[in-house]
Design an enzyme around this catalytic site. Sequence first.
Site, mmCIF file in Angstrom:
data_model
loop_
_atom_site.group_PDB
_atom_site.id
_atom_site.type_symbol
_atom_site.label_atom_id
_atom_site.label_comp_id
_atom_site.label_asym_id
_atom_site.label_seq_id
_atom_site.Cartn_x
_atom_site.Cartn_y
_atom_site.Cartn_z
ATOM 1 N N GLU A 171 0.802 -1.216 0.000
ATOM 2 C CA GLU A 171 0.000 0.000 0.000
ATOM 3 C C GLU A 171 0.845 1.282 0.000
ATOM 4 O O GLU A 171 0.833 2.052 0.979
ATOM 5 C CB GLU A 171 -0.968 -0.003 1.190
ATOM 6 C CG GLU A 171 -1.937 -1.175 1.169
ATOM 7 C CD GLU A 171 -2.929 -1.155 2.322
ATOM 8 O OE1 GLU A 171 -2.834 -0.294 3.203
ATOM 9 O OE2 GLU A 171 -3.808 -2.031 2.352
ATOM 10 N N GLU A 364 -5.162 -8.546 0.576
ATOM 11 C CA GLU A 364 -5.846 -8.229 1.845
ATOM 12 C C GLU A 364 -7.312 -7.995 1.572
ATOM 13 O O GLU A 364 -7.680 -7.277 0.643
ATOM 14 C CB GLU A 364 -5.314 -6.939 2.490
ATOM 15 C CG GLU A 364 -4.022 -7.071 3.220
ATOM 16 C CD GLU A 364 -3.593 -5.769 3.896
ATOM 17 O OE1 GLU A 364 -4.476 -4.954 4.266
ATOM 18 O OE2 GLU A 364 -2.375 -5.569 4.026
HETATM 19 O O1 IFM Z 1 -4.345 -3.069 9.136
HETATM 20 C C1 IFM Z 1 -4.288 -2.571 7.847
HETATM 21 C C2 IFM Z 1 -3.087 -3.100 7.108
HETATM 22 O O2 IFM Z 1 -1.912 -2.843 7.783
HETATM 23 C C3 IFM Z 1 -2.996 -2.473 5.741
HETATM 24 N N1 IFM Z 1 -4.239 -2.592 5.037
HETATM 25 C C4 IFM Z 1 -5.451 -2.241 5.711
HETATM 26 C C5 IFM Z 1 -5.522 -2.930 7.064
HETATM 27 C C6 IFM Z 1 -6.820 -2.540 7.794
HETATM 28 O O3 IFM Z 1 -6.851 -1.178 8.030
#
Ligand code: IFM
Length: 457
Positions: A171, A364
């Site tokens: 990210e 994710e």
């Molecule tokens: O916890 C975070 C993660 O570190 C990065 N993506 C989003 C998740 C939820 O906010």
Amino acid sequence: MTHDDLSPVSFPEGFAWGTATASYQIEGAVTADGRSPSVWDTFAHTPGKVHLDQTGDMADDHYHRYPEDLSLLADLGVTHYRFSLAWPRIQPEGHGPLNGAGVDFYSRLIDGLLEHGIKPWVTLYHWDLPQSLEDAGGWPVRDTAERFAEYAALIHQRLGDRAPDWTTLNEPWCAAFLGYASGIHAPGRTEGAAAVRAAHHLMLGHGLAVNALRDQGVSTAGVTVNLYPVDPVTDSDADRDAARRIDGLMNRFFLDPLLRGSYPADVIEDLSDVTGTDHILDGDLETISTPLDFLGINYYSRHVVRAGTAGPGPSHWVGSEDVEFVKRGVPVTEMGWEIDPDGLYETLKRVYTEYGPLPLYVTENGAAFDDRVTEEGHVHDEDRRAYLDSHFRAAHRALSEGVDLRGYFVWTLLDNFEWSHGYSKRFGLVHVDFETQRRIVKDSGRWFSEITRANAL
Ligand code: IFM
């Protein structure tokens, strides 16, 4: 099949089912075995930055309890485990020789995964920049990209023999714009122009690292971006322009350089009052767009926007501070994020058709809910199960329409340190009592273990 069917669906043979975690969110042991402070240690220890001034000092104590966590992964039946390496554990100064004890931790973790028949999926950077590199300017400075590639090459030499799949960044939008523009993430700077340069140097570091890993014969290399579909609330020209701007800054500002080798001209124009392009040197875009073996997509929700007026305080929407975000009144998670599985389908289709074809992974997806432990010691998180079920089906719909989706990692294995929210948001398939470190597999975790084993739902 329509997308609201609840009929059984199966995934292709070899589909990767995993959970994802990040070093600072779970490891704790922040001073153990030569680890140096990261920007997140500094930020979390600065009063007022994190909910209740909580820190990752202990987190899930995964650094010491990883054998138990490996057993949990095995119980969940995952084929893959996505985790990140803490750069300050491995190369405490951010340059120069590696710290043997730090390397050994990840080496033991990888060996343990392999003993359980679980494939390690390594991420090099999930936001814990060594503080010494931030002190030297951080991601807005070009040298940080070079340091990142050096770190990537050195640690791949040590772990690459047992871990074939490497992701450079997690990210970069968050690292750049939350870290350097709104400052709600570490290092907490509020300098729009610096955020734009940080984004470029993160992507440059990614490209340099992929090339360094390729020189060492890496098996697969990719990067993970977080993407949101962005819709205008009405069809007016102003609202559609607001959506274009946010889509540009959030999605295309990363997808275009990484996958097309160019910045979107409209976004560069939107940013022209903030910063120029003199930080983009000849050859950078070629490096950034070095071919990938996969793209990781993190998906949580959709943005609906309209033209508005700038709110108070620093914004992560650099150059587009006047865009307003609209809530549609649909169900939300504990983060306040609207639950929108169709957005995952749209995102996968869009990336594959506009930027592909290339192998995709959902690296994710998951949800925070207000979990409670019953007197019998169970966590009946039906809301999380339903959330995941609907998103798995959305991913399957994209797959059945030809998207080359290779795997799906649920965020996350364990309740953990949710950045500026501290420990107040629980995303885990496994509940963690942060006082005792007792782990309890939630109902969603048990349900997930049936899916991973059946490769179907
Ligand atoms: O916890 C975070 C993660 O570190 C990065 N993506 C989003 C998740 C939820 O906010």
